[in-house]
Design a protein around this motif. Structure first.
Motif, PDB file in Angstrom:
ATOM      1  N   LEU A 333       5.330   4.142  -3.894  1.00  0.00           N
ATOM      2  CA  LEU A 333       5.052   4.122  -2.456  1.00  0.00           C
ATOM      3  C   LEU A 333       3.690   3.512  -2.167  1.00  0.00           C
ATOM      4  O   LEU A 333       3.549   2.665  -1.265  1.00  0.00           O
ATOM      5  N   LEU A 334       2.675   3.915  -2.922  1.00  0.00           N
ATOM      6  CA  LEU A 334       1.330   3.370  -2.706  1.00  0.00           C
ATOM      7  C   LEU A 334       1.296   1.871  -2.986  1.00  0.00           C
ATOM      8  O   LEU A 334       0.630   1.113  -2.263  1.00  0.00           O
ATOM      9  N   THR A 335       1.998   1.440  -4.026  1.00  0.00           N
ATOM     10  CA  THR A 335       2.012   0.019  -4.370  1.00  0.00           C
ATOM     11  C   THR A 335       2.669  -0.800  -3.258  1.00  0.00           C
ATOM     12  O   THR A 335       2.177  -1.882  -2.889  1.00  0.00           O
ATOM     13  N   LEU A 336       3.773  -0.302  -2.695  1.00  0.00           N
ATOM     14  CA  LEU A 336       4.444  -1.022  -1.608  1.00  0.00           C
ATOM     15  C   LEU A 336       3.586  -1.046  -0.345  1.00  0.00           C
ATOM     16  O   LEU A 336       3.489  -2.075   0.338  1.00  0.00           O
ATOM     17  N   LEU A 337       2.966   0.079  -0.003  1.00  0.00           N
ATOM     18  CA  LEU A 337       2.095   0.115   1.179  1.00  0.00           C
ATOM     19  C   LEU A 337       0.962  -0.888   1.036  1.00  0.00           C
ATOM     20  O   LEU A 337       0.657  -1.640   1.971  1.00  0.00           O
ATOM     21  N   ALA A 338       0.325  -0.902  -0.136  1.00  0.00           N
ATOM     22  CA  ALA A 338      -0.787  -1.832  -0.343  1.00  0.00           C
ATOM     23  C   ALA A 338      -0.306  -3.278  -0.320  1.00  0.00           C
ATOM     24  O   ALA A 338      -0.994  -4.171   0.195  1.00  0.00           O
ATOM     25  N   ALA A 339       0.887  -3.534  -0.882  1.00  0.00           N
ATOM     26  CA  ALA A 339       1.413  -4.902  -0.905  1.00  0.00           C
ATOM     27  C   ALA A 339       1.694  -5.432   0.491  1.00  0.00           C
ATOM     28  O   ALA A 339       1.678  -6.653   0.711  1.00  0.00           O
TER      29      ALA A 339
END
Length: 388
Positions: A333-339
């Motif tokens: 989730l954090l990786t997608l939000l940051a992306a």
């Protein structure tokens, strides 16, 4: 410097496993020990530890020991630096009235020209906890003032010590250490729990008990507790296949090769077949200390960890931690939000869910406090209306 690569156990051979209950231990032996890098433990006891990462950020955890790496730049053999245990009467007066705290400077800190102290496994865990730690870089309407000003601080995860993993203490106590052994792969109910590799057999003999003090994920704890004894894989030679001692040696060598191949392609495939994002932490003469993060693929085996590699590509040191499904979801989730620059709409579209559903996922992941309260109330009301 950050690169993407896979892990390779080059120069290491997996020998037949030993089992104890739900715990399976697979020894790793080196064809040739790495003599110009040595590891030893520095004992810290049971105090809670605080590590100053920078002037504004600290890492708190149970850190019972650190590792000291000693190396030579010209390839000549290095000796493990000696350590001392604390005197037995240091705490005769009993524990202090409050929780004691031990302070460390940095996860990896040079203590001499050719010696480096680092905190094993916590170097990798700090990399996971720091994943997109700063929070939203753009002030979208969904995020609270706290999200923009302090990001994910504090960021908290839980783990179990090896002493709490059922059967691990007994398995390590009765485990037979092989000549030339420089590592082990530890399984709980045949799920890979951890990999541990050191440069020299003498280092492994000294650090083998430290596995009991390492941290293990939720999945490992539950698998070791809930599952029964794992089957023992035994070599079988077909009747009539051997007629001489030479034939017996050849058949034994074939069985060993088949076991090593089965282990690297089947049992440990989830660790070795993944492309990791590797961040170099410190140069150590011809060696480099690094940590790695997985791609956070959901419903897949995911590990974090740290390595020391020689400039010629040899793996000298490895320690891994298997993430639980919940920890993998948080990383995903954090990786997608940051992306997607923390844009709610774009992230929801990438996940194929509505904004209401994304808000629910953020809350369930433990990041709900980063959303504005009125936004959280709106999404909750919308989710209830949809369920009705």
């Amino acid at each position: 410097m950050t690169t993407t690569t896979t892990l390779e156990l080059t120069g290491l051979t997996a020998l037949p496993a030993q089992t104890w209950g739900a715990i399976r231990l697979v020894p790793l032996v080196r064809d040739e020990p790495i003599a110009d890098l040595r590891l030893d433990a520095r004992l810290y006891g049971d105090d809670l530890a605080a590590v100053a990462l920078d002037r504004r950020t600290a890492y708190y955890a149970y850190i019972p020991h650190g590792f000291v790496a000693t190396w030579t730049a010209d390839g000549t053999p290095a000796a493990a630096y000696g350590t001392r245990l604390r005197q037995g009467d240091e705490r005769r007066a009993g524990p202090p009235p409050c929780v004691s705290l031990r302070f460390h400077r940095r996860m990896a800190r040079r203590v001499d020209r050719d010696r480096l102290r680092f905190l094993p496994l916590h170097l990798a865990l700090e990399g996971y906890l720091a994943l997109h730690f700063g929070g939203p870089a753009v002030v979208w309407e969904e995020w609270s003032h706290r999200a923009v000003s302090t990001g994910l601080s504090p960021r908290v995860e839980q783990a179990y010590t090896g002493a709490e993993v059922a059967g691990l203490g007994d398995a390590l106590r009765v485990f037979e250490i092989h000549p030339g052994q420089c590592g082990v792969l530890l399984y709980a109910a045949d799920a890979l729990a951890a990999a541990f590799v050191v440069p020299h057999p003498d280092d492994y003999r000294a650090l083998h008990p430290s596995l009991l003090h390492d941290l293990y994920g939720e999945l490992v704890y539950h698998y070791a507790t809930l599952y029964g004894p794992v089957p023992d894989f035994r070599a079988r030679i077909a009747d009539g296949a051997v007629y001489s001692l030479a034939g017996l040696r050849a058949e034994a060598a074939r069985q060993r090769a088949e076991w090593a191949d089965f282990h690297t392609t089947a049992l440990a495939g989830g660790l070795l077949d993944t492309a990791y994002e590797v961040q170099r932490v410190r140069r150590m003469g011809p060696f480099a200390l690094s940590r790695f993060l997985p791609p956070f693929h959901r419903r897949a085996e995911q590990h974090i960890g740290e390595t020391i590699t020689h400039e010629d590509g040899r793996l000298a040191y490895l320690k891994t931690f298997r993430l639980s499904e919940a920890q993998t979801r948080r990383g995903h989730l954090l990786t997608l939000l940051a992306a997607h620059d923390w844009h709610f709409g774009a992230t929801a579209d990438a996940l194929g869910v509505s904004r209401d559903q994304l808000a629910s996922r953020v809350e369930h992941a433990g990041f709900g406090a980063l959303l504005r309260q009125d936004i959280r109330d709106h999404y909750r009301a919308a989710a209830r209306a949809l369920s009705q």
